[in-house]
Design a protein around this motif. Structure first.
Motif, short mmCIF file in Angstrom:
data_model
loop_
_atom_site.label_atom_id
_atom_site.label_comp_id
_atom_site.label_asym_id
_atom_site.label_seq_id
_atom_site.Cartn_x
_atom_site.Cartn_y
_atom_site.Cartn_z
N MET A 1 0.81 -1.21 0.00
CA MET A 1 0.00 0.00 0.00
C MET A 1 0.85 1.26 0.00
O MET A 1 0.44 2.30 -0.51
CB MET A 1 -0.91 0.00 1.23
CG MET A 1 -1.94 -1.12 1.25
SD MET A 1 -2.93 -1.12 2.77
CE MET A 1 -3.71 0.48 2.63
N CYS A 2 2.02 1.20 0.58
CA CYS A 2 2.86 2.39 0.70
C CYS A 2 3.66 2.67 -0.58
O CYS A 2 4.06 3.81 -0.82
CB CYS A 2 3.83 2.23 1.87
SG CYS A 2 3.02 2.10 3.47
N ILE A 3 3.93 1.62 -1.36
CA ILE A 3 4.81 1.78 -2.53
C ILE A 3 4.27 2.80 -3.53
O ILE A 3 5.02 3.69 -3.98
CB ILE A 3 5.06 0.42 -3.20
CG1 ILE A 3 5.88 -0.47 -2.26
CG2 ILE A 3 5.78 0.59 -4.54
CD1 ILE A 3 6.14 -1.87 -2.81
N PRO A 4 2.98 2.76 -3.93
CA PRO A 4 2.48 3.79 -4.87
C PRO A 4 2.62 5.20 -4.33
O PRO A 4 2.97 6.13 -5.07
CB PRO A 4 1.01 3.40 -5.05
CG PRO A 4 0.95 1.94 -4.72
CD PRO A 4 1.95 1.75 -3.63
N LEU A 5 2.37 5.37 -3.02
CA LEU A 5 2.50 6.70 -2.43
C LEU A 5 3.95 7.16 -2.43
O LEU A 5 4.25 8.34 -2.68
CB LEU A 5 1.95 6.69 -1.00
CG LEU A 5 0.46 6.37 -0.86
CD1 LEU A 5 0.07 6.30 0.61
CD2 LEU A 5 -0.39 7.40 -1.58
N TYR A 6 4.87 6.22 -2.18
CA TYR A 6 6.29 6.58 -2.18
C TYR A 6 6.73 6.99 -3.59
O TYR A 6 7.46 7.98 -3.76
CB TYR A 6 7.11 5.39 -1.69
CG TYR A 6 8.60 5.63 -1.73
CD1 TYR A 6 9.23 6.43 -0.78
CD2 TYR A 6 9.39 5.08 -2.75
CE1 TYR A 6 10.59 6.66 -0.83
CE2 TYR A 6 10.76 5.31 -2.81
CZ TYR A 6 11.35 6.10 -1.85
OH TYR A 6 12.69 6.33 -1.90
N ILE A 7 6.30 6.25 -4.58
CA ILE A 7 6.66 6.59 -5.97
C ILE A 7 6.11 7.97 -6.33
O ILE A 7 6.79 8.78 -6.98
CB ILE A 7 6.13 5.51 -6.94
CG1 ILE A 7 6.84 4.17 -6.67
CG2 ILE A 7 6.32 5.94 -8.39
CD1 ILE A 7 6.30 3.02 -7.49
N ALA A 8 4.88 8.25 -5.91
CA ALA A 8 4.29 9.56 -6.20
C ALA A 8 5.08 10.67 -5.53
O ALA A 8 5.30 11.74 -6.11
CB ALA A 8 2.83 9.58 -5.73
N MET A 9 5.54 10.44 -4.30
CA MET A 9 6.34 11.44 -3.59
C MET A 9 7.64 11.72 -4.34
O MET A 9 8.06 12.88 -4.49
CB MET A 9 6.65 10.95 -2.18
CG MET A 9 5.46 10.94 -1.24
SD MET A 9 5.83 10.12 0.33
CE MET A 9 7.23 11.10 0.88
N VAL A 10 8.30 10.66 -4.83
CA VAL A 10 9.58 10.83 -5.52
C VAL A 10 9.43 11.67 -6.77
O VAL A 10 10.25 12.55 -7.07
CB VAL A 10 10.19 9.45 -5.85
CG1 VAL A 10 11.41 9.61 -6.75
CG2 VAL A 10 10.56 8.71 -4.57
N PHE A 11 8.34 11.45 -7.52
CA PHE A 11 8.20 12.11 -8.81
C PHE A 11 7.47 13.46 -8.73
O PHE A 11 7.67 14.32 -9.59
CB PHE A 11 7.44 11.20 -9.79
CG PHE A 11 8.28 10.07 -10.33
CD1 PHE A 11 9.17 10.26 -11.38
CD2 PHE A 11 8.21 8.81 -9.76
CE1 PHE A 11 9.96 9.22 -11.87
CE2 PHE A 11 8.98 7.76 -10.23
CZ PHE A 11 9.86 7.96 -11.29
N LEU A 12 6.65 13.65 -7.72
CA LEU A 12 5.81 14.85 -7.69
C LEU A 12 6.32 15.93 -6.75
O LEU A 12 6.09 17.12 -6.98
CB LEU A 12 4.38 14.47 -7.29
CG LEU A 12 3.66 13.52 -8.27
CD1 LEU A 12 2.26 13.20 -7.76
CD2 LEU A 12 3.59 14.13 -9.66
N LEU A 13 6.98 15.54 -5.65
CA LEU A 13 7.44 16.55 -4.70
C LEU A 13 8.65 17.31 -5.25
O LEU A 13 9.56 16.72 -5.82
CB LEU A 13 7.81 15.90 -3.37
CG LEU A 13 6.64 15.39 -2.52
CD1 LEU A 13 7.17 14.82 -1.21
CD2 LEU A 13 5.66 16.52 -2.24
N GLN A 14 8.62 18.62 -5.09
CA GLN A 14 9.72 19.46 -5.55
C GLN A 14 10.11 20.42 -4.44
O GLN A 14 9.26 20.84 -3.64
CB GLN A 14 9.30 20.27 -6.79
CG GLN A 14 8.97 19.39 -8.00
CD GLN A 14 8.57 20.24 -9.21
OE1 GLN A 14 8.56 21.48 -9.13
NE2 GLN A 14 8.26 19.59 -10.31
N ASP A 15 11.39 20.77 -4.41
CA ASP A 15 11.86 21.73 -3.42
C ASP A 15 11.34 23.12 -3.77
O ASP A 15 11.28 23.49 -4.96
CB ASP A 15 13.39 21.77 -3.39
CG ASP A 15 13.97 20.47 -2.83
OD1 ASP A 15 13.29 19.86 -1.99
OD2 ASP A 15 15.09 20.10 -3.23
N PRO A 16 10.95 23.90 -2.79
CA PRO A 16 10.51 25.27 -3.08
C PRO A 16 11.68 26.12 -3.55
O PRO A 16 12.84 25.80 -3.27
CB PRO A 16 9.98 25.75 -1.72
CG PRO A 16 10.72 24.92 -0.72
CD PRO A 16 10.92 23.58 -1.37
#
Length: 268
Positions: free
Chosen positions: A1-16
């Protein structure tokens, strides 16, 4: 369950984007904290954060026994925790949308009183209401459903910190207050353990199932002890909330008023 959320974090989160910042020395931070600590506002918030966590949120001394009786699986605990975290975020959104400009003290009181009613769910588990009260699923969801109300309450002390912190030192004051307030978590656990022998709860978890099948009278006695501890917790939580609410400002204006009261006296 956590793997899709982790992948989304890696690709979508950006530093301000970087902004120009002012670096504060340790001496400047310590001096600022000391100055803020001399005010009525900070003194009140320290008492509020520690005491509300330790006493107004006191855990049921029989909580570990109840968990042992329900015996939820790891999967049930995980689903219940996920459900609770979602409710917590919804609670924070509700506060930001509807209560951020309301009376903070009143908001704390009604949320604390609602959180105290969580003991009613624990009583349902103790007495196995409807034959499902001691199931793993009821425990998993019942133990996390009040996170919705906790989410509404969670941000109150943070708002006060924003109002009393000197510009540029908001994070330092916030982390100091949170660090001091976290001592209430340890105090809460210690108080809960102190009350275990007072309510004669030692040994119940080990003998509860045997008593349920072989000694109904002893089983009813165990339930009475657990119920008494639960009622005590509910009354303590509600009473402490009504007492400690006076250490929380009602809003921004009172924060600023408390910030200047003792500081003016000490610097004159």
């Amino acid at each position: 369950m956590c793997i899709p959320l982790y992948i989304a974090m890696v690709f979508l989160l950006q530093d301000p984007p970087r902004e120009s910042t002012v670096e504060h020395t340790c001496g400047a931070v310590a001096s600022t904290l000391f100055t803020v600590m001399k005010t009525r506002a900070m003194f009140s918030l320290i008492i509020f954060c520690v005491s509300s966590t330790a006493i107004a949120s006191l855990q049921n001394p029989g909580l570990n026994v109840i968990a042992n009786i329900a015996a939820p699986t790891t999967f049930q605990i995980s689903i219940g925790t996920l459900f609770g975290n979602v409710l917590f975020l919804v609670g924070v959104w509700i506060f930001r949308s509807f209560f951020i400009n309301r009376n903070w003290r009143l908001t704390f009181v009604w949320t604390a009183l609602l959180l105290a009613t969580n003991g009613s769910l624990q009583l349902m588990m103790i007495f196995n209401l409807g034959g499902f009260g001691q199931s793993g699923w009821f425990y998993a969801f019942g133990s996390n459903i009040m996170l919705l109300i906790q989410g509404v309450q969670q941000v109150l002390s943070s708002l006060s910190v924003i109002e009393i912190s000197p510009e540029g030192f908001e994070a330092s004051v916030y982390e100091f207050l949170i660090s001091v307030g976290n001592s209430g978590i340890s105090l809460n656990a210690n108080l809960m353990n102190i009350f275990v022998p007072i309510f004669s709860l030692n040994g119940i978890a080990r003998n509860y199932d045997w008593a349920a099948h072989h000694d109904p009278e002893l089983h009813d006695h165990y339930n009475t002890l657990l119920g008494t501890a639960t009622y005590f917790t509910m009354i303590t939580n509600a009473g402490a909330a009504l007492l400690l609410c006076w250490f929380l400002p009602i809003g921004k204006e009172q924060c600023r008023a408390w910030l200047g009261q003792w500081r003016a006296t000490l610097t004159d």
